[in-house]
Design a protein around this motif. Structure first.
Motif, PDB file in Angstrom:
ATOM      1  N   GLU A 204       0.852  -1.184   0.000  1.00  0.00           N
ATOM      2  CA  GLU A 204       0.000   0.000   0.000  1.00  0.00           C
ATOM      3  C   GLU A 204       0.891   1.239   0.000  1.00  0.00           C
ATOM      4  OE1 GLU A 204      -3.224  -0.012  -0.246  1.00  0.00           O
ATOM      5  OE2 GLU A 204      -3.469  -2.179  -0.114  1.00  0.00           O
ATOM      6  N   PRO A 205       0.466   2.313  -0.674  1.00  0.00           N
ATOM      7  CA  PRO A 205       1.288   3.527  -0.703  1.00  0.00           C
ATOM      8  C   PRO A 205       1.562   4.049   0.703  1.00  0.00           C
ATOM      9  CG  PRO A 205      -0.512   3.664  -2.294  1.00  0.00           C
ATOM     10  CD  PRO A 205      -0.780   2.462  -1.458  1.00  0.00           C
ATOM     11  N   VAL A 206       2.780   4.485   0.948  1.00  0.00           N
ATOM     12  CA  VAL A 206       3.140   5.085   2.224  1.00  0.00           C
ATOM     13  C   VAL A 206       3.495   6.551   1.977  1.00  0.00           C
ATOM     14  CG1 VAL A 206       3.952   2.952   3.255  1.00  0.00           C
ATOM     15  CG2 VAL A 206       5.551   4.345   1.964  1.00  0.00           C
ATOM     16  N   SER A 207       3.138   7.393   2.920  1.00  0.00           N
ATOM     17  CA  SER A 207       3.421   8.826   2.799  1.00  0.00           C
ATOM     18  C   SER A 207       4.007   9.317   4.111  1.00  0.00           C
ATOM     19  CB  SER A 207       2.153   9.611   2.461  1.00  0.00           C
ATOM     20  OG  SER A 207       1.180   9.431   3.473  1.00  0.00           O
ATOM     21  N   GLY A 208       5.038  10.116   4.031  1.00  0.00           N
ATOM     22  CA  GLY A 208       5.651  10.649   5.240  1.00  0.00           C
ATOM     23  C   GLY A 208       6.684   9.701   5.802  1.00  0.00           C
ATOM     24  N   TYR A 209       7.610  10.271   6.549  1.00  0.00           N
ATOM     25  CA  TYR A 209       8.712   9.448   7.039  1.00  0.00           C
ATOM     26  C   TYR A 209       8.270   8.482   8.143  1.00  0.00           C
ATOM     27  CZ  TYR A 209       9.348  11.923  11.492  1.00  0.00           C
ATOM     28  OH  TYR A 209       9.186  12.422  12.747  1.00  0.00           O
ATOM     29  N   LYS A 210       7.197   8.813   8.871  1.00  0.00           N
ATOM     30  CA  LYS A 210       6.755   7.914   9.931  1.00  0.00           C
ATOM     31  C   LYS A 210       6.168   6.627   9.351  1.00  0.00           C
ATOM     32  CE  LYS A 210       5.992  11.341  13.554  1.00  0.00           C
ATOM     33  NZ  LYS A 210       5.030  11.914  14.521  1.00  0.00           N
TER      34      LYS A 210
END
Length: 807
Positions: A204-210
């Motif tokens: 699944e797409p991930v966004s942001g460094y966390k």
């Protein structure tokens, strides 16, 4: 009536605080960290714009690269292990994609569709030559040539393609753009068999460094679980690529904020306690700092939304600067009285002018060419002004209610043992001598050895400790093709017609540069972008080739090719058949074909998108500014040169511009402000000398240590000017108030400035622990400069002031 008035004023202040806090909290809720290194550079620079577009669109932020490495005993065994780990990552749903070999080897039909598209989309003359060569009587000659070629091909990858392509569909002109784009074994394995790569992407797409950090944690756990199976301890697994760098930068920023701010608060609190010995004052000061942070961060989040990796350092800087005003108020309460009116009369003018001048220095950084430096300057400027207002409005009433030991009538204060503190300032003669020697001596060093060079090394923008970078260096060592710093031309357009026009124009510029020996060669993906006119012309003879399919297959069988042996050619013919049924512009649809094209172009549903061409040049490793100007001839409308190696020569002139267009005028403006504040040429000259001396001493020290200016530590110049003015204004105002009472100057503003210098130096010095090398270097340099500035203001300026004001 007086009590009623005070109560009403207090209520108004409480309401104001609540409103400010609520607005700031709303802003804080949307605050985030921007881990993009390129975001700190000017987006209008063609090389930055092109590189960012290439990374975000074509590379989709970059895949996670998993390296499997072993010793000599395991050489040649990693391919099977890589396949096993890739399957494990997908089986555990950790990765949606995990490639351990070239995509066309996993899906030859996808490569077939791509080749079919290249022929249908390509040059009409070459298309007709292909059909003619596969015509009756000529196709057998082509098959014999394919067999002969199999006996001479030495490269394993080329041999596999030739064995599956007896009809020569891979011999298309546009297919040549793929040559040299990957290293031996498709860019997945080293030549010695001791390293193999896996390219993974999340399900699944991930966004942001966390989110990226959490996904990487899951991947590492799954990889370690796989490694523990079947005794794979002989394999070393490491991780690198875009997701790793994003996680490392974001994690480093988070640790920088916690570590540097925590250390700064601790040391400043201990220093404040050492000087005031009053827990209530310390607690109130801590509350003011929290309010200043909430207001500044809230406003920053409303303006920017996120902080860059450089701007996280503003917190430590702001603590060191904002707490200064609190100390000035506390110390002046000891010599000027603790009533609100007395305190406001003694400190307001100094704090207002000091905050305005210091904020102006940092605000001037918003005219910098570098967005990261602009944001840092604006944040600190807002924080300084907010700190001055909050301290004057809220902290003075608190201090006025506290019991603070006052200076006695002789200008002395007693410590707990009953001994007085002597005024430690230098005698007037000694102060003037030291100031002149320091100023002249440092000036001579700078005159003889010159100013430090201004450099820009992009590596200082990266975390000082980076396992991801170590893994990348290991790849470059094992696989030399990864070590080349490539240069590309990135082209953007809104539709097919515009893109084709721009690609053709870019190819012409590339050819001209090659003829002038400015580059070695270059190839734009002209044939990869859909061309409606070419497809329309080539469809005329498409049926001729499709009707010859059965004959061609029979002839290939007779020549000794099995169905598996000509699988690629059959996939091409099948794809051409599917294309013949489609209306309008044809473009590949299979995942495998799109995955291959993704390295060179991306096309949206409206026909617009991005394309990338490769440039071969001898200066790719370390181009200078002259090389950059030659390469910029390849730029055009919607076309930009791109490459990490180009960032240094592209950004360096902007840093030079900042020095001449910002810092020099800033010095002139500050000089005018000194004239407005003091209205006495003697004080203006004195403070100017005390401003110039620390700055020249820092520059002289840099020359002795052979240090250079970079995009961040050069901020030390305006910082030292601003802090020097801050300290100078406070000191001169105090000397004017207590011209005949030097002990009051020492116990009041003198000790306050000592605390200010120490606390500010602590704020900057704590940045030496930052994970970012540029931020750490700036912190160290500024801390040293501020200590020198404080010493000059507290111990030298009072004596020199008495000399120039003798009647």
């Amino acid at each position: 009536t007086s009590c009623t008035s005070c109560g009403a004023a207090t209520r108004r202040k409480i309401i104001v605080v609540i409103l400010i806090t609520l607005v700031s909290v709303v802003g804080l809720l949307r605050l985030g960290f921007d881990t993009d290194i390129l975001a700190m550079l000017p987006q209008e620079v063609p090389e930055v714009h092109g590189l960012k577009a290439q990374r975000d669109v074509l590379e989709r932020g970059g895949a996670l690269i998993i390296t499997l490495e072993c010793g000599e005993d395991g050489a040649g065994l990693l391919e099977e292990e890589a396949q096993s780990l890739a399957a494990h990552l997908k089986d555990t749903a950790v990765a949606g994609e995990a490639r351990w070999r070239p995509v066309f080897e996993e899906d030859p039909d996808g490569l077939g569709e791509l080749l079919a598209y290249l022929w249908l989309n390509g040059d009409q003359q070459q298309w007709e030559q292909l059909i003619d060569g596969l015509g009756q009587g000529k196709s057998r000659v082509r098959l014999e040539q394919a067999l002969n070629r199999l006996g001479t091909v030495m490269d394993m990858s080329s041999m596999q393609l030739s064995a599956r392509d007896p009809f020569g569909f891979f011999d298309h002109d546009s297919a040549s753009i793929f040559e040299g784009s990957e290293s031996e074994d498709g860019g997945y394995a080293s030549s010695d068999g001791r390293m193999h790569l896996i390219f993974a992407r999340p399900a699944e797409p991930v966004s942001g460094y966390k989110d990226t950090k959490r996904w990487l944690r899951d991947v590492r756990e799954a990889a370690e679980q796989w490694r523990q199976q079947e005794d794979r301890q002989w394999i070393t697994v490491a991780f690198t690529g875009g997701p790793v760098f994003t996680s490392e930068v974001g994690d480093g920023m988070e640790k920088d904020v916690r570590g540097t701010v925590g250390l700064t608060l601790l040391l400043v609190s201990l220093l404040f306690w050492r000087m005031q010995r009053n827990l209530k004052l310390l607690g109130a000061l801590a509350g003011m700092l929290v309010l200043i942070f909430v207001v500044t961060l809230g406003l920053a989040s409303l303006i920017y939304g996120s902080l860059s990796m450089l701007s996280v350092g503003f917190a430590s800087i702001l603590i060191g600067l904002a707490v200064d005003y609190g100390m000035v108020i506390c110390q002046e309460a000891r010599v000027s009285g603790q009533t609100q009116s007395a305190l406001r009369k003694s400190v307001t003018k100094g704090i207002v002018w000091a905050s305005i001048t210091t904020a102006a220095v940092f605000a001037a950084l918003c005219f910098s060419s570098l967005p990261g430096v602009r944001q840092l300057g604006v944040l600190v400027a807002m924080g300084i002004l907010a700190g001055a207002v909050i301290m004057l409005v809220f902290y003075i009433p608190i201090v006025s209610r506290m019991k603070i030991r006052a200076i006695n009538s002789q200008g002395q204060t007693e410590n707990r043992h009953g001994q007085g503190f002597r005024f430690p300032a230098l005698s007037p003669a000694h102060a003037v001598i030291i100031l002149i020697v320091a100023l002249v001596g440092s000036s001579c060093v700078v005159a003889v050895r010159g100013l430090p060079k201004i450099t820009f090394d992009f590596s200082v923008m990266q975390p000082s400790y980076s396992p991801g970078m170590d893994a990348m260096e290991s790849i470059k060592e094992r696989m030399p093709s990864w070590n080349s710093l490539g240069i590309q031309v990135v082209v953007e357009a809104d539709n097919d017609t515009e893109m084709l026009q721009r690609l053709h124009e870019a190819q012409k510029r590339v050819d001209v540069s090659a003829q002038r020996n400015e580059i070695t060669s270059g190839k734009m993906p002209v044939g990869l972008w859909p061309d409606a006119e070419s497809q329309k012309k080539n469809r005329v003879k498409l049926d001729t080739l499709l009707t010859a399919r059965e004959r061609l297959v029979t002839e290939a069988h007779d020549a000794g090719f099995s169905d598996e042996g000509m699988s690629l050619s059959l996939a091409v013919l099948d794809a051409l058949k599917n294309f013949s049924k489609q209306q309008g512009v044809v473009f590949p649809r299979s995942d495998a074909a799109l995955e291959i094209l993704q390295s060179y172009l991306w096309r949206d549903d409206q026909g617009g998108g991005l394309a990338k061409g490769r440039i071969i040049t001898d200066v790719a490793a370390k181009p200078n500014e002259d090389d950059l100007q030659s390469l910029r001839k390849l730029n055009g409308e919607g076309a930009y040169t791109s490459g990490w190696a180009l960032l240094s020569p592209a950004v360096l002139p902007m840093i030079h511009r900042d020095v001449t267009h910002i810092f020099v005028p800033m010095g002139a403006i500050l000089l005018i402000m000194l004239v407005v504040v003091f209205r006495d040429i003697r004080d203006v000259v004195l403070v100017s000398c005390c401003l110039a001396t620390p700055m020249l001493m820092v520059i002289a020290g840099m020359r002795f240590l052979e240090l250079d200016w970079d995009m961040l530590n050069i901020v030390a110049i305006p910082l030292l000017l601003g802090m020097g003015m801050d300290y100078g204004i406070h000191m001169v105002m105090a000397l004017r108030r207590h011209a005949d009472q030097p002990e009051k100057v020492w116990h009041g503003i003198g000790k306050a400035l000592m605390f200010c210098g120490a606390s500010t130096a602590i704020g900057f010095g704590s940045l030496a622990m930052a994970s970012n090398e540029a931020l750490a270097g700036m912190g160290t340099l500024c801390a040293i400069g501020i200590i020198i500035t404080m010493i000059c203001s507290v111990f030298v300026m009072p004596g020199a002031w008495r000399v120039i004001h003798r009647k």
